[in-house]
Design an enzyme around this catalytic site. Structure first.
Site, PDB file in Angstrom:
ATOM      1  N   GLY A   1      45.605  47.972  40.842  1.00 54.44           N
ATOM      2  CA  GLY A   1      46.186  46.850  40.094  1.00 54.44           C
ATOM      3  C   GLY A   1      46.284  45.587  40.909  1.00 54.44           C
ATOM      4  O   GLY A   1      46.993  44.652  40.531  1.00 54.44           O
TER       5      GLY A   1
ATOM      6  N   ARG B   1      36.175  41.885  27.274  1.00 48.53           N
ATOM      7  CA  ARG B   1      37.571  41.667  27.666  1.00 48.53           C
ATOM      8  C   ARG B   1      38.210  40.411  27.063  1.00 48.53           C
ATOM      9  O   ARG B   1      39.367  40.452  26.684  1.00 48.53           O
ATOM     10  CB  ARG B   1      37.716  41.721  29.183  1.00 48.53           C
ATOM     11  CG  ARG B   1      37.478  43.152  29.694  1.00 48.53           C
ATOM     12  CD  ARG B   1      37.952  43.342  31.101  1.00 48.53           C
ATOM     13  NE  ARG B   1      39.325  42.901  31.260  1.00 48.53           N
ATOM     14  CZ  ARG B   1      39.697  41.885  32.013  1.00 48.53           C
ATOM     15  NH1 ARG B   1      38.813  41.209  32.698  1.00 48.53           N
ATOM     16  NH2 ARG B   1      40.949  41.558  32.098  1.00 48.53           N
TER      17      ARG B   1
ATOM     18  N   CYS C   1      28.150  39.351  14.959  1.00 47.38           N
ATOM     19  CA  CYS C   1      28.732  39.039  13.653  1.00 47.38           C
ATOM     20  C   CYS C   1      30.133  39.622  13.588  1.00 47.38           C
ATOM     21  O   CYS C   1      30.367  40.656  12.946  1.00 47.38           O
ATOM     22  CB  CYS C   1      27.871  39.608  12.539  1.00 47.38           C
ATOM     23  SG  CYS C   1      26.193  38.988  12.640  1.00 47.38           S
TER      24      CYS C   1
ATOM     25  N   TYR D   1      34.815  45.625  34.796  1.00 51.62           N
ATOM     26  CA  TYR D   1      35.011  45.845  33.353  1.00 51.62           C
ATOM     27  C   TYR D   1      34.154  44.915  32.496  1.00 51.62           C
ATOM     28  O   TYR D   1      34.528  44.538  31.401  1.00 51.62           O
ATOM     29  CB  TYR D   1      36.503  45.711  32.979  1.00 51.62           C
ATOM     30  CG  TYR D   1      37.374  46.611  33.815  1.00 51.62           C
ATOM     31  CD1 TYR D   1      37.399  47.976  33.565  1.00 51.62           C
ATOM     32  CD2 TYR D   1      38.103  46.110  34.890  1.00 51.62           C
ATOM     33  CE1 TYR D   1      38.162  48.823  34.356  1.00 51.62           C
ATOM     34  CE2 TYR D   1      38.867  46.959  35.680  1.00 51.62           C
ATOM     35  CZ  TYR D   1      38.886  48.299  35.409  1.00 51.62           C
ATOM     36  OH  TYR D   1      39.629  49.140  36.190  1.00 51.62           O
TER      37      TYR D   1
ATOM     38  N   GLU E   1      44.002  52.534  45.380  1.00 48.95           N
ATOM     39  CA  GLU E   1      42.822  52.597  44.510  1.00 48.95           C
ATOM     40  C   GLU E   1      42.455  51.253  43.905  1.00 48.95           C
ATOM     41  O   GLU E   1      42.669  51.032  42.710  1.00 48.95           O
ATOM     42  CB  GLU E   1      43.116  53.524  43.321  1.00 48.95           C
ATOM     43  CG  GLU E   1      43.290  54.941  43.660  1.00 48.95           C
ATOM     44  CD  GLU E   1      44.043  55.643  42.537  1.00 48.95           C
ATOM     45  OE1 GLU E   1      44.285  55.042  41.483  1.00 48.95           O
ATOM     46  OE2 GLU E   1      44.388  56.797  42.745  1.00 48.95           O
ATOM     47  N   PRO E   2      41.906  50.355  44.677  1.00 47.04           N
ATOM     48  CA  PRO E   2      41.500  49.071  44.091  1.00 47.04           C
ATOM     49  C   PRO E   2      40.245  49.232  43.253  1.00 47.04           C
ATOM     50  O   PRO E   2      39.353  50.005  43.606  1.00 47.04           O
ATOM     51  CB  PRO E   2      41.208  48.211  45.318  1.00 47.04           C
ATOM     52  CG  PRO E   2      40.806  49.206  46.370  1.00 47.04           C
ATOM     53  CD  PRO E   2      41.556  50.484  46.089  1.00 47.04           C
ATOM     54  N   GLY E   3      40.185  48.547  42.137  1.00 48.30           N
ATOM     55  CA  GLY E   3      38.970  48.539  41.316  1.00 48.30           C
ATOM     56  C   GLY E   3      38.519  47.103  41.174  1.00 48.30           C
ATOM     57  O   GLY E   3      37.700  46.590  41.937  1.00 48.30           O
ATOM     58  N   ARG E   4      39.175  46.425  40.227  1.00 50.43           N
ATOM     59  CA  ARG E   4      38.856  45.028  39.956  1.00 50.43           C
ATOM     60  C   ARG E   4      38.829  44.175  41.232  1.00 50.43           C
ATOM     61  O   ARG E   4      37.975  43.329  41.412  1.00 50.43           O
ATOM     62  CB  ARG E   4      39.929  44.476  39.011  1.00 50.43           C
ATOM     63  CG  ARG E   4      39.751  43.022  38.628  1.00 50.43           C
ATOM     64  CD  ARG E   4      41.018  42.484  37.961  1.00 50.43           C
ATOM     65  NE  ARG E   4      41.560  43.408  36.971  1.00 50.43           N
ATOM     66  CZ  ARG E   4      41.106  43.513  35.740  1.00 50.43           C
ATOM     67  NH1 ARG E   4      40.133  42.746  35.334  1.00 50.43           N
ATOM     68  NH2 ARG E   4      41.634  44.377  34.912  1.00 50.43           N
TER      69      ARG E   4
END
Ligand code: ADP
Ligand code: ASP
Ligand code: MG
Length: 852
Positions: free
Chosen positions: A697, A772, A803, A832, A733-736
């Site tokens: 996070g 996102r 559409c 993401y 646990e870094p992701g972004r």
């Protein structure tokens, strides 16, 4: 040109004043300088006015004299006769004191000396430095207007001036010279007595002179570069407001932004004199222009301000409310006690109002007397100290839908009163005073994140205070990799194919190295779901990073790209039995977060080491959000922990680690420290635990000028908690954080169209490529790469080819005028982006390229 207290406090400042006057003269203008007292002097004079003992008053006067004489010395000036006689007069006043009945007049007379002294000193300095300047007594030109129901206190210490343009005076001064100096803060009343315009009133003096003389403009020179979106001393991420109309600026000033005195805009409106706010020490900074200009732009919150020292009066009266005349009776008491009401909230049996200290110069005696009188007609409760937090922006009602996160914050607090101004310019919350200092920076961040403060409109919003003055880790001061170099390469990549993701591996590696420098963390696991591109997995594995997977597919991706990775975690959500069985057959450490697997498939976990993911409750989730779902989906609630441990023991599964992940986009470094400490105290009761995984996070600022996560602070926090509980390994646990900034999406302009006031810019990439913005309102910088250097003149709604009415990538984006085929870059989509892409509308998926 008005110079505030800190701008006149030393010799160097006076040299700057001199050269600023000179520059205005070169433009062909005549200059009237309005000065405040030297900083601190008004406070000292106020103190003097309150002293009962003659000796104390004389000592105060002597200290003030010393301060000015030291300044003279630093200016290398002989004492001018005017100063000598002013100091003698002040000493005399201090010696004599006053009768109680004259207290207000005495306070006004003594406090006026601050400005009289500073202007006399300034005139001498300017004369001696080749800039002959004529000294004017402000009291000869500014006359206070008597207002109905004004009490003595307000009349003497917080008077109002309503200047009428006086061309004759302007002509008379023009005949006398080019440069004048006079006092802020002081005026005379109808009887010729000295009166004050209220604390901070020198701004208003300057505005009154501006109106009186029909000035070209009024310049307020102070210690900040302008009006900011919040008090920059409290919110370093506050952005400079480049331009404001009188009404919005007035609202910001009167709801707490001390940079302008609340009465100072009124005199300028009718003669349409613009006002400029500038920093005396940094005149090169652009400042804020406030003027009559009404620019058409989308509604936006412009500022968040706070006023402390608010007193609420709650009046409860069953039955009387419906009676004709109840409010009239109640408010008559406020009038009697000279207290003006600011905010009002009402219910069937209760009316609650706030008293604004700046208007009322409140003293507790007046409030106590009011309460006694009110008690005759209703039940009274005085609630203090409170603070009023105000969101300001024209058309605030049309922004309500963007304020949900801000409202949620107030949901945790005691909110005494909510008020929405009838001019649709503000929304105010009255809360306990103690919460304001920590709340305000957080709310400011939320307003930016939600797009309520449209900081991407750079015609309105300038750099942050931190960018202008700070040294911190500021996103805007570090150009993104695609700004630094590689534009040509990206254009070539886009010309070959769009839509297309490009990932910059050096940026990923720079981020992981920055994290690895935090030696309190024993192991980093990259959250693969953010971006499972094999090149990224390989690069991170080579850098020594482990991996966190949430599905068999992710486990297989890691096994293929990085078979020797330093560590492997499997943290699924509501996975099927077969998936657990698969994961247990790999080398991954498996994490459980519900009772179900042990209750129903306990034998799978026999003699295994497992980790347990916990839900630590609301407190820790406050700083971020897991959107698009119920965060209750994740983590074992603490009340189920004993049952879980019994089940684990029954099946011979050993709980070797505890895990908690709360929130995304967290910028508060203490967050993970709190998780570690809480997990550690739980682990002590479990015994078998050797690892604490505090999740990810880690926030990445999206808007230019926003502050990033302070890694040094994170390092210090983690060191602190590890020192308290050294027996556990610390995992994160870094992701972004590792990949967001490394990725951009390249798209091409398909069509342009204008509908009503809105300009649409169509791209060949939409919510199919990047979901996102539609899913959780994420904000991504959008630039026209083909026209990077061109001025941003059109405000576009940037949309994709799907559409679906959600297919909007960016609203109200100021970009150069675009043409079909232009290459547009959408930034910070390395996390993401592709990972959540779909083939909605059966469009081909965006492809991916890696820049080594
Ligand atoms: P001066 O003595 O020059 O009149 P003030 O202290 O009265 O200066 O006003 C400037 C101060 O106003 C700034 O230093 C800042 O701390 C404060 N301030 C409060 N809110 C704001 C805001 N929204 N924008 C800029 N400054 C603000
Ligand atoms: N000197 C006065 C004060 O300190 C007025 C001003 O500075 O604007 O309030
Ligand atoms: Mg001021």
């Amino acid at each position: 040109m008005k110079f505030g207290g800190t701008s006149v406090a030393n010799a160097a400042s006076w040299s700057r004043i001199r050269s600023l006057m000179e520059s205005r003269r070169r433009e062909g203008g005549r200059v009237l300088v309005v000065v405040s007292a030297v900083s601190g002097v008004t406070d000292a004079l106020r103190q003097l006015g309150k002293c009962a003992e003659r000796g104390d008053r004389e000592a105060a006067a002597a200290a003030i004299a010393r301060r000015h004489r030291e300044l003279l010395q630093a200016m290398q000036l002989a004492e001018p006769a005017g100063l000598t006689s002013l100091l003698a007069e002040l000493a005399e006043l201090a010696a004599v004191g006053c009768q109680a009945a004259e207290a207000r007049a005495y306070q006004a007379r003594t406090q006026a000396f601050g400005e009289l002294l500073s202007s006399t000193l300034g005139a001498a300095f300017l004369d001696a430095n080749g800039w002959p300047t004529r000294w004017l007594d402000a009291r000869e030109h500014l006359c206070a207007t008597a207002l109905p129901n004004q009490n003595l206190r307000t009349r003497m210490l917080s008077a109002m001036v309503a200047p009428v343009p006086d061309p004759a005076l302007a002509a008379q001064l023009a005949a006398q010279g080019d440069a004048f100096i006079t006092q802020g803060f002081i005026a005379r009343d109808g009887d010729g007595h000295t009166v004050l315009l209220g604390r901070g009133g020198s701004d208003t003096s300057a505005a009154c002179f501006g109106a009186l003389l029909g000035a070209q403009r009024v310049e307020i020179w102070t210690d900040v570069a302008g009006m900011f979106t919040a008090n920059p001393r409290q919110v370093p991420g506050a952005r400079l407001l480049r331009r404001l109309d009188y009404e919005e600026a007035q609202e910001i000033a009167s709801t707490g932004a001390k940079v302008l005195h609340p009465h100072c805009l009124q005199p300028l409106r009718e003669p349409r004199v613009p006002l400029l706010i500038k920093d005396t020490n940094r005149p090169e900074l652009e400042g804020t222009v406030i003027g009559p200009e009404v620019r058409t732009h989308a509604p936006s919150v412009k500022a968040i301000s706070a006023r402390k020292g608010i007193t609420l009066v709650s009046m409860e009266s069953v039955g009387m409310w419906q009676q004709v005349g109840f409010l009239a009776d109640v408010f008559a008491y406020f009038k009697t006690h000279g207290l003006s009401v600011d905010l009002i909230g009402s219910a069937e049996t209760n009316v609650t109002v706030s008293l604004d200290p700046t208007e009322n110069l409140l003293d507790s005696d007046a409030i106590a007397a009011l309460a006694t009188d009110l008690a005759k007609v209703c039940r009274v409760k005085v609630i203090a100290p409170c603070a009023a937090i105000t969101l300001v922006g024209r058309g605030i009602r049309s922004l309500l839908h963007t304020l949900s996160d801000v409202l949620a914050e107030f949901g945790h607090l005691r909110v005494h009163l909510i008020s929405q101004s009838s001019n649709n310019l503000n929304l105010t919350f009255v809360v306990d005073e103690g919460v304001v200092d920590t709340l305000l920076p957080h709310l400011h961040e939320l307003l930016i994140a939600a797009g309520s403060l449209r900081t991407d409109d750079d015609a309105l919003f300038g750099p942050s205070w931190q960018t202008l003055y700070g040294t911190g880790d500021v996103a805007a001061s570090v150009p993104a990799w695609w700004q630094e170099h590689g534009r040509e390469r990206l254009l070539a990549l886009a010309h070959a194919a769009t839509p297309r993701y490009a990932y910059h591996l050096p940026t990923v590696l720079a981020r992981v190295r920055a994290l690895q420098a935090l030696d309190a963390v024993d192991r980093w696991h990259y959250a693969v779901k953010a971006n499972p591109h094999p090149a990224i997995l390989r690069a991170l594995a080579a850098a020594g990073c482990g991996f966190e997977c949430g599905s068999p597919g992710e486990l297989r991706a890691v096994a293929a790209a990085a078979p020797d990775a330093a560590g492997l975690l499997y943290i699924p959500s509501f996975a099927a039995r077969g998936e657990f069985a698969f994961a247990l057959g790999t080398r991954a450490v498996v994490t459980l977060d519900t009772l179900y697997p042990l209750q129903h498939w306990g034998e799978l976990f026999r003699d295994r080491e497992i980790m347990l993911r916990l839900d630590l409750g609301r407190d820790l989730g406050d700083h971020g959000t897991i959107r698009g779902g119920d965060s209750g989906k994740f983590g074992l609630p603490l009340d189920q922990l004993p049952t879980f441990l019994q089940l684990a023991q029954r099946h011979g599964a050993r709980v070797a680690g505890l895990h908690a992940h709360a929130g995304t986009g967290v910028l508060d470094a203490d967050h993970w420290g709190r998780i570690y400490a809480q997990l550690a105290s739980l682990a002590e009761h479990i015994g078998s635990v050797s690892v604490l995984d505090v999740g990810g996070g880690l926030g990445v600022p999206a808007h230019p000028g926003e502050r990033g996560l302070d890694l040094d602070a994170l390092g210090r926090t983690l060191h602190g908690v590890k020192a308290a509980y050294p027996q556990y390994q610390l995992w994160m646990e870094p992701g972004r954080y590792l990949v967001a900034e490394a990725g951009v999406l390249l798209a091409r302009v398909t069509q342009l169209r204008t509908r009503g006031k809105l300009h649409y810019l169509g791209l060949d990439a939409g919510m199919d490529c990047l979901i996102r913005p539609a899913l959780d309102d994420s904000w991504h910088r959008i630039v026209n790469l083909t026209r990077l250097a061109e001025p941003t003149t059109v405000q576009y709604q940037v949309v994709g080819p799907i559409c679906d009415s959600s297919d909007i990538l960016g609203r109200d984006r100021r970009l150069p005028e675009a043409r079909e085929g232009d290459v547009v870059l959408i930034a910070q989509v390395g996390a993401y982006g592709k990972a959540m892409a779909s083939r909605y509308n059966l469009r081909d998926e965006a492809d991916e390229v890696v820049i080594e």
